[in-house]
Design a protein around this motif. Structure first.
Motif, mmCIF file in Angstrom:
data_model
loop_
_atom_site.group_PDB
_atom_site.id
_atom_site.type_symbol
_atom_site.label_atom_id
_atom_site.label_comp_id
_atom_site.label_asym_id
_atom_site.label_seq_id
_atom_site.Cartn_x
_atom_site.Cartn_y
_atom_site.Cartn_z
ATOM 1 N N HIS A 102 70.602 53.814 65.276
ATOM 2 C CA HIS A 102 69.963 52.996 64.275
ATOM 3 C C HIS A 102 68.325 52.670 64.691
ATOM 4 N N LEU A 103 68.077 52.580 65.955
ATOM 5 C CA LEU A 103 66.744 52.038 66.517
ATOM 6 C C LEU A 103 65.859 53.494 66.912
ATOM 7 N N ASN A 115 64.140 39.599 65.578
ATOM 8 C CA ASN A 115 64.511 40.695 65.096
ATOM 9 C C ASN A 115 66.093 40.691 65.024
ATOM 10 N N HIS A 116 66.486 40.900 63.748
ATOM 11 C CA HIS A 116 68.127 40.891 63.308
ATOM 12 C C HIS A 116 68.409 42.357 63.994
ATOM 13 N N ASP A 117 67.735 43.340 63.765
ATOM 14 C CA ASP A 117 68.432 44.684 64.090
ATOM 15 C C ASP A 117 68.569 44.548 65.747
ATOM 16 N N GLN A 123 71.378 42.541 67.018
ATOM 17 C CA GLN A 123 72.630 42.914 66.718
ATOM 18 C C GLN A 123 72.762 44.423 67.694
#
Length: 310
Positions: free
Chosen positions: A54-55, A290-292, A295
């Motif tokens: 996802h990153l 940064n939420h992402d 996580q």
């Protein structure tokens, strides 16, 4: 100076931040801890980005490169001071001193400008983001940054090896600052000073100008958003980057934009912020805001803990 009176310098002395033994012990422990945190934090950022699909986006690609540069930047400056403290020496060889860290200083600035451009495209041209920020362009921007900064570093190095150093070889720093080394030369340094002022200034001002222009467009676009929620969401994606930019350029201004030739306490503090604190703080700024990223780090650590139990 006549040739008979000229002495060839084969090493420089890095006097460090303090001449008192008890303070040196405290500083050694402090710098060792900060260096370990810097390496661990930036490696964690790189590992997290590599392991989480996802990153795999342009923003995090640039962030992984920034973390890599911060690791190199810290590894050029801090370990030498730590080793010298252990062996009870303050010397650094002439050739080692010539391989300075201008590349990594400028690389940070160029990467921050590339990241600002990425945020500009994401906020001002969201519908065309994937079409513009293609992987090929991202790699090209990073590669171009490396080429420019390495050519700049090579130019400085080639000019510095032409200088003659006579009797003065003591540097009031814990690293081999090329601008401080130039001041120790007993030969004419006009060309070096001119290149440092023009080319060095250009490689510093250009990224900062790109960042300023990018955020000028970003803020003008954000002000046109119809809802406060949209404004907050847009600015939240820029918060971490802006914090790093202010820390980085604030430290640069503190170190180099002063006229005093004497090394003061203020110089010491700003130098430490620039060379040690900034590379250490970058991973925390990006992960905590940064939420992402938070996580992804949580998932990575959980996965490693589960695997370690089997």
């Amino acid at each position: 100076m006549d040739g008979d009176n000229q002495t060839t310098i084969t090493e420089f002395l890095l006097l460090g931040l303090s001449g008192k033994a008890e303070q040196e012990e405290v500083l050694f422990g402090l710098f060792l801890g900060m260096y370990l945190v810097t390496i661990t934090g930036n490696l964690l950022i790189i590992l997290t980005i590599c392991c989480d699909a996802h990153l795999h986006t342009p923003m995090y690609f640039f962030l992984a490169n920034l973390s890599s540069v911060d690791i190199c930047f810290s590894s050029v400056t801090v370990p030498k001071m730590l080793v010298n403290h252990i062996v009870g020496s303050k010397s650094i060889s002439y050739m080692e001193c010539m391989t300075h860290f201008i590349t990594f200083i400028n690389m940070d600035g160029f990467l921050l400008s590339v990241m600002a451009y990425d945020r500009y495209i994401a906020i001002c041209c969201p519908l065309h983001y994937t079409m513009i920020m293609r992987p090929r362009l991202c790699v090209l921007l990073v590669a171009l940054s490396w080429v420019i900064t390495n050519l700049h570093a090579l130019l400085h190095t080639l000019l510095m090896v032409q200088l003659a150093f006579c009797f003065h070889n003591a540097v009031q720093q814990f690293f081999c600052d090329p601008y401080a080394i130039i001041k120790l030369s007993c030969s004419d340094t006009f060309i070096n000073d001119f290149i440092a002022f023009t080319v060095g200034g250009l490689t510093s001002i250009t990224p900062f100008t790109c960042i300023t222009v990018s955020y000028g467009y970003i803020f003008s676009s954000v002000l046109k958003f119809p809802s406060i929620q949209g404004v907050r969401k847009a600015l939240s994606t820029c918060g971490s980057h802006l914090a790093v930019v202010f820390l980085f350029y604030g430290a640069i201004l503190g170190v180099y934009m002063h006229s005093s030739s004497l090394y003061s306490v203020q110089d010491m503090v700003t130098t430490v912020i620039f060379t040690v604190v900034t590379p250490m703080a970058n991973p925390f700024i990006y992960s905590l805001r940064n939420h992402d990223m938070k996580q992804a780090i949580r998932k990575l650590i959980t996965r490693k803990l589960i695997l370690s139990t089997f």
